[in-house]
Design a protein around this motif. Structure first.
Motif, PDB file in Angstrom:
ATOM      1  N   LEU A 188      44.977  26.141  46.275  1.00  0.00           N
ATOM      2  CA  LEU A 188      43.889  27.098  46.046  1.00  0.00           C
ATOM      3  C   LEU A 188      43.289  26.966  44.639  1.00  0.00           C
ATOM      4  O   LEU A 188      42.478  27.799  44.246  1.00  0.00           O
ATOM      5  CB  LEU A 188      44.415  28.530  46.239  1.00  0.00           C
ATOM      6  CG  LEU A 188      44.970  28.838  47.645  1.00  0.00           C
ATOM      7  CD1 LEU A 188      45.635  30.202  47.654  1.00  0.00           C
ATOM      8  CD2 LEU A 188      43.868  28.785  48.676  1.00  0.00           C
ATOM      9  N   HIS A 189      43.708  25.926  43.868  1.00  0.00           N
ATOM     10  CA  HIS A 189      43.309  25.925  42.448  1.00  0.00           C
ATOM     11  C   HIS A 189      41.799  25.909  42.254  1.00  0.00           C
ATOM     12  O   HIS A 189      41.294  26.462  41.303  1.00  0.00           O
ATOM     13  CB  HIS A 189      43.987  24.776  41.682  1.00  0.00           C
ATOM     14  CG  HIS A 189      43.499  23.411  42.012  1.00  0.00           C
ATOM     15  ND1 HIS A 189      43.978  22.678  43.059  1.00  0.00           N
ATOM     16  CD2 HIS A 189      42.560  22.634  41.414  1.00  0.00           C
ATOM     17  CE1 HIS A 189      43.366  21.502  43.094  1.00  0.00           C
ATOM     18  NE2 HIS A 189      42.483  21.456  42.108  1.00  0.00           N
ATOM     19  N   ASP A 190      41.083  25.251  43.171  1.00  0.00           N
ATOM     20  CA  ASP A 190      39.624  25.162  43.002  1.00  0.00           C
ATOM     21  C   ASP A 190      38.873  26.115  43.927  1.00  0.00           C
ATOM     22  O   ASP A 190      37.690  25.902  44.192  1.00  0.00           O
ATOM     23  CB  ASP A 190      39.160  23.725  43.279  1.00  0.00           C
ATOM     24  CG  ASP A 190      39.338  22.816  42.066  1.00  0.00           C
ATOM     25  OD1 ASP A 190      39.358  23.348  40.937  1.00  0.00           O
ATOM     26  OD2 ASP A 190      39.459  21.591  42.252  1.00  0.00           O
ATOM     27  N   VAL A 191      39.565  27.148  44.422  1.00  0.00           N
ATOM     28  CA  VAL A 191      38.918  28.036  45.400  1.00  0.00           C
ATOM     29  C   VAL A 191      37.647  28.669  44.814  1.00  0.00           C
ATOM     30  O   VAL A 191      36.699  28.961  45.529  1.00  0.00           O
ATOM     31  CB  VAL A 191      39.918  29.099  45.923  1.00  0.00           C
ATOM     32  CG1 VAL A 191      40.277  30.110  44.861  1.00  0.00           C
ATOM     33  CG2 VAL A 191      39.376  29.786  47.158  1.00  0.00           C
ATOM     34  N   THR A 217      32.831  28.024  35.440  1.00  0.00           N
ATOM     35  CA  THR A 217      33.096  29.393  35.897  1.00  0.00           C
ATOM     36  C   THR A 217      34.012  29.426  37.119  1.00  0.00           C
ATOM     37  O   THR A 217      34.505  30.480  37.489  1.00  0.00           O
ATOM     38  CB  THR A 217      31.793  30.140  36.266  1.00  0.00           C
ATOM     39  OG1 THR A 217      31.177  29.439  37.357  1.00  0.00           O
ATOM     40  CG2 THR A 217      30.837  30.237  35.108  1.00  0.00           C
ATOM     41  N   HIS A 218      34.273  28.236  37.753  1.00  0.00           N
ATOM     42  CA  HIS A 218      35.094  28.276  38.967  1.00  0.00           C
ATOM     43  C   HIS A 218      36.517  28.737  38.692  1.00  0.00           C
ATOM     44  O   HIS A 218      37.170  29.294  39.568  1.00  0.00           O
ATOM     45  CB  HIS A 218      35.081  26.923  39.701  1.00  0.00           C
ATOM     46  CG  HIS A 218      36.023  25.899  39.143  1.00  0.00           C
ATOM     47  ND1 HIS A 218      35.722  25.098  38.088  1.00  0.00           N
ATOM     48  CD2 HIS A 218      37.284  25.543  39.514  1.00  0.00           C
ATOM     49  CE1 HIS A 218      36.748  24.288  37.828  1.00  0.00           C
ATOM     50  NE2 HIS A 218      37.713  24.549  38.685  1.00  0.00           N
ATOM     51  N   ALA A 219      36.995  28.530  37.445  1.00  0.00           N
ATOM     52  CA  ALA A 219      38.375  28.925  37.140  1.00  0.00           C
ATOM     53  C   ALA A 219      38.501  30.457  37.192  1.00  0.00           C
ATOM     54  O   ALA A 219      39.388  31.006  37.855  1.00  0.00           O
ATOM     55  CB  ALA A 219      38.783  28.386  35.776  1.00  0.00           C
ATOM     56  N   ALA A 243      44.287  28.941  35.015  1.00  0.00           N
ATOM     57  CA  ALA A 243      44.774  28.141  33.876  1.00  0.00           C
ATOM     58  C   ALA A 243      44.714  26.625  34.077  1.00  0.00           C
ATOM     59  O   ALA A 243      45.081  25.883  33.181  1.00  0.00           O
ATOM     60  CB  ALA A 243      46.211  28.556  33.549  1.00  0.00           C
ATOM     61  N   HIS A 244      44.221  26.147  35.247  1.00  0.00           N
ATOM     62  CA  HIS A 244      44.376  24.710  35.479  1.00  0.00           C
ATOM     63  C   HIS A 244      43.424  23.831  34.689  1.00  0.00           C
ATOM     64  O   HIS A 244      43.504  22.609  34.765  1.00  0.00           O
ATOM     65  CB  HIS A 244      44.335  24.382  36.982  1.00  0.00           C
ATOM     66  CG  HIS A 244      42.970  24.431  37.599  1.00  0.00           C
ATOM     67  ND1 HIS A 244      42.359  25.597  37.974  1.00  0.00           N
ATOM     68  CD2 HIS A 244      42.093  23.435  37.916  1.00  0.00           C
ATOM     69  CE1 HIS A 244      41.175  25.320  38.497  1.00  0.00           C
ATOM     70  NE2 HIS A 244      40.987  24.017  38.465  1.00  0.00           N
ATOM     71  N   HIS A 245      42.504  24.439  33.902  1.00  0.00           N
ATOM     72  CA  HIS A 245      41.668  23.626  32.999  1.00  0.00           C
ATOM     73  C   HIS A 245      41.930  23.941  31.530  1.00  0.00           C
ATOM     74  O   HIS A 245      41.156  23.537  30.662  1.00  0.00           O
ATOM     75  CB  HIS A 245      40.183  23.824  33.325  1.00  0.00           C
ATOM     76  CG  HIS A 245      39.782  23.153  34.608  1.00  0.00           C
ATOM     77  ND1 HIS A 245      39.644  21.789  34.718  1.00  0.00           N
ATOM     78  CD2 HIS A 245      39.513  23.659  35.831  1.00  0.00           C
ATOM     79  CE1 HIS A 245      39.299  21.484  35.968  1.00  0.00           C
ATOM     80  NE2 HIS A 245      39.221  22.602  36.667  1.00  0.00           N
ATOM     81  N   GLU A 246      43.011  24.683  31.246  1.00  0.00           N
ATOM     82  CA  GLU A 246      43.399  24.895  29.847  1.00  0.00           C
ATOM     83  C   GLU A 246      44.010  23.601  29.319  1.00  0.00           C
ATOM     84  O   GLU A 246      44.653  22.865  30.060  1.00  0.00           O
ATOM     85  CB  GLU A 246      44.429  26.034  29.743  1.00  0.00           C
ATOM     86  CG  GLU A 246      43.917  27.397  30.212  1.00  0.00           C
ATOM     87  CD  GLU A 246      42.868  28.016  29.273  1.00  0.00           C
ATOM     88  OE1 GLU A 246      42.606  27.448  28.192  1.00  0.00           O
ATOM     89  OE2 GLU A 246      42.310  29.067  29.644  1.00  0.00           O
ATOM     90  N   ALA A 272      48.381  17.114  37.344  1.00  0.00           N
ATOM     91  CA  ALA A 272      48.225  16.600  38.710  1.00  0.00           C
ATOM     92  C   ALA A 272      46.746  16.487  39.078  1.00  0.00           C
ATOM     93  O   ALA A 272      46.318  15.513  39.706  1.00  0.00           O
ATOM     94  CB  ALA A 272      48.947  17.516  39.696  1.00  0.00           C
ATOM     95  N   ASP A 273      45.943  17.461  38.643  1.00  0.00           N
ATOM     96  CA  ASP A 273      44.511  17.509  38.957  1.00  0.00           C
ATOM     97  C   ASP A 273      43.793  16.328  38.298  1.00  0.00           C
ATOM     98  O   ASP A 273      43.051  15.590  38.944  1.00  0.00           O
ATOM     99  CB  ASP A 273      43.971  18.854  38.426  1.00  0.00           C
ATOM    100  CG  ASP A 273      42.556  19.149  38.913  1.00  0.00           C
ATOM    101  OD1 ASP A 273      42.220  18.755  40.041  1.00  0.00           O
ATOM    102  OD2 ASP A 273      41.807  19.803  38.166  1.00  0.00           O
ATOM    103  N   VAL A 274      44.041  16.136  37.002  1.00  0.00           N
ATOM    104  CA  VAL A 274      43.357  15.056  36.277  1.00  0.00           C
ATOM    105  C   VAL A 274      43.758  13.698  36.862  1.00  0.00           C
ATOM    106  O   VAL A 274      42.909  12.838  37.104  1.00  0.00           O
ATOM    107  CB  VAL A 274      43.677  15.126  34.761  1.00  0.00           C
ATOM    108  CG1 VAL A 274      43.150  13.879  34.050  1.00  0.00           C
ATOM    109  CG2 VAL A 274      43.077  16.383  34.151  1.00  0.00           C
TER     110      VAL A 274
HETATM  111 FE   FE2 Z   1      39.250  22.917  38.900  1.00  0.00          FE
END
Ligand code: FE2
Ligand code: FE2
Length: 328
Positions: A188-191, A217-219, A243-246, A272-274
Motif C-alpha cells: 500500500l506504500h504508493d496508495v 504529495t502521494h506520501a 515515510a517511504h520517501h524520507e 526496496a522501492d528505489v
Molecule cells: Fe512512493
C-alpha cells in the motif's frame, strides 16, 4: 526408536539434493513416510497435494516457506521445522533426527492445543474485530490495485517492493509478526498515487519541478487514507506510506526526518522501492542491471539510506534480490 515416526508424513523442502536425500533416509529409518520437494514452491504444491504431518525446511527454503505460508496458516497447517531446530547430527548418529523430530512434533501438538484453548476463549471478542480488519484490508488492497492499474509500469511494483522489504526486515532480525506486517502493508506504500492526476502520473519523460511537487504529495495522501486505523497492520501501512520517501540525511519528504527519526519500516521500504524502480523501466528512465542498481544502493548508505539496511541488503545478495523481483 526404530519407529519413532511410524506413519508420520514428513515433507522435506529445499537444501541441496544430497542433504535432503540424506535426511530423508534418516527419517525413513524412523518409519516416517518421506516426500522431498526441491524448493519452497514445490513444497507448497506437495503440501497441498499430500497433507503432510510436518514440513522440514532446509536452507533458503525455510525463509521462503515462512513467507509463502501466511502466519495464520502456519498456526493451523502442519508445523514447519527448520534445519537449525532439528539440530542435524554428525554423520554416523543415524537415529537422532527421527527422535528429535518426534520430540519437536509432540511439543508442537501441545502448543497447538494450548493455542486452541486460548483462542476459543478469545474468539468472541477478537472475531468481530478481525472481520472488520479483514474488510478494511481488502478494501485498501482494491484501492491500491486501482492506483496501480493507472500506470502499467508500476503494476507489479508494489508486490515486489513488499517482498524485498520483508526479506530485509527478516535479515535485520525482526519478528515473524513484524515481517508479516511489512509483507502485507508495504504493497500500500504508493496508495496515495490515487490522488495524482493522470497527466502527471502517466507523463512520459521528466517531470517539471512543479509536477514533482504534486507527485510528492502521494506520501501524505496515502497516510491520510490509512490513518486512524485500529489495527496494528494498518498502523504499519500508514507509517510506510508516510515515510517511504524520507532520506537518512534528512533531505527526503514529506517530513524531512533524519536517521532513526524515520520509522524503520519506512527505511526498509525506501531501499526496496528505489532498488525496484532502478531495475525496472519507467517512462523517464531505462532499466538498470541488477548489479548497477545494487551499486547505487550501496553508494547511498549513510546519505540516502539507513546504513544498517544497506548492510542487510548486501548480505541478502543477488539471489535473494532477484527472487523478490519475481514475487509479483
Ligand atoms: Fe512512493
Ligand atoms: Fe513505490
Amino acid at each position: 526408536m526404530d519407529d519413532a515416526l511410524a506413519g508420520t508424513r514428513v515433507l522435506i523442502a529445499g537444501g541441496d539434493g544430497e542433504a535432503a536425500r540424506a535426511l530423508g533416509a534418516r527419517l525413513a529409518a524412523g518409519a516416517a513416510q518421506v516426500t522431498v520437494a526441491p524448493d519452497a514452491e514445490a513444497a507448497v504444491q506437495a503440501a497441498l497435494a499430500g497433507a503432510p504431518d510436518v514440513i522440514v525446511a532446509l536452507g533458503a527454503a525455510e525463509g521462503e516457506l515462512r513467507e509463502l505460508l501466511d502466519p495464520l496458516e502456519l498456526r493451523t497447517g502442519p508445523p514447519l521445522i527448520g534445519a537449525a531446530e532439528l539440530e542435524l547430527p554428525e554423520p554416523g548418529d543415524e537415529g537422532a533426527p527421527a527422535l528429535r523430530l518426534r520430540a519437536l512434533l509432540d511439543r508442537a501438538a501441545l502448543e497447538r492445543r494450548t493455542r486452541e484453548l486460548e483462542s476459543a476463549l478469545a474468539a468472541q471478542t477478537v472475531g468481530r474485530r478481525r472481520d472488520l480488519d479483514g474488510v478494511r484490508i481488502e478494501m485498501l488492497r482494491r484501492l491500491a490495485l486501482a492506483a496501480e492499474y493507472r500506470d502499467d509500469n508500476t503494476r507489479e511494483h508494489t508486490e515486489r517492493v513488499a517482498a524485498l522489504a520483508a526479506r530485509l526486515g527478516r535479515r535485520l532480525g525482526l519478528s515473524e509478526l513484524a515481517v508479516s506486517h511489512i509483507r502485507h502493508a508495504a504493497p500500500l506504500h504508493d496508495v496515495g498515487k490515487i490522488a495524482i492526476p493522470d497527466s502527471i502520473l502517466l507523463k512520459p519523460g521528466r517531470l517539471s519541478a512543479q509536477e514533482f511537487e504534486v507527485v510528492k504529495t502521494h506520501a501524505e495522501a496515502g497516510a491520510r487514507v490509512l490513518a486512524d486505523a485500529e489495527s496494528e497492520l494498518l498502523e504499519v501501512a500508514e507509517s510506510i506510506a508516510r515515510a517511504h520517501h524520507e532520506r537518512w540525511d534528512g533531505t527526503g519528504y514529506p517530513d524531512a526526518l533524519a536517521g532513526s527519526e524515520i520509522p524503520l519500516v519506512g527505511r526498509l521500504v525506501h531501499v526496496a522501492d528505489v532498488f525496484d524502480i532502478l531495475v525496472n523501466e519507467r517512462p523517464y528512465k531505462e532499466a538498470f542491471s541488477v548489479e548497477a542498481a545494487a551499486e547505487e544502493i550501496t553508494g547511498g548508505a549513510g546519505t540516502q539510506f539507513d546504513p544498517d539496511v544497506v548492510v542487510a541488503f548486501d548480505a541478502l545478495g543477488a539471489g535473494s534480490w532477484t527472487a523478490a523481483l519475481q514475487s509479483s
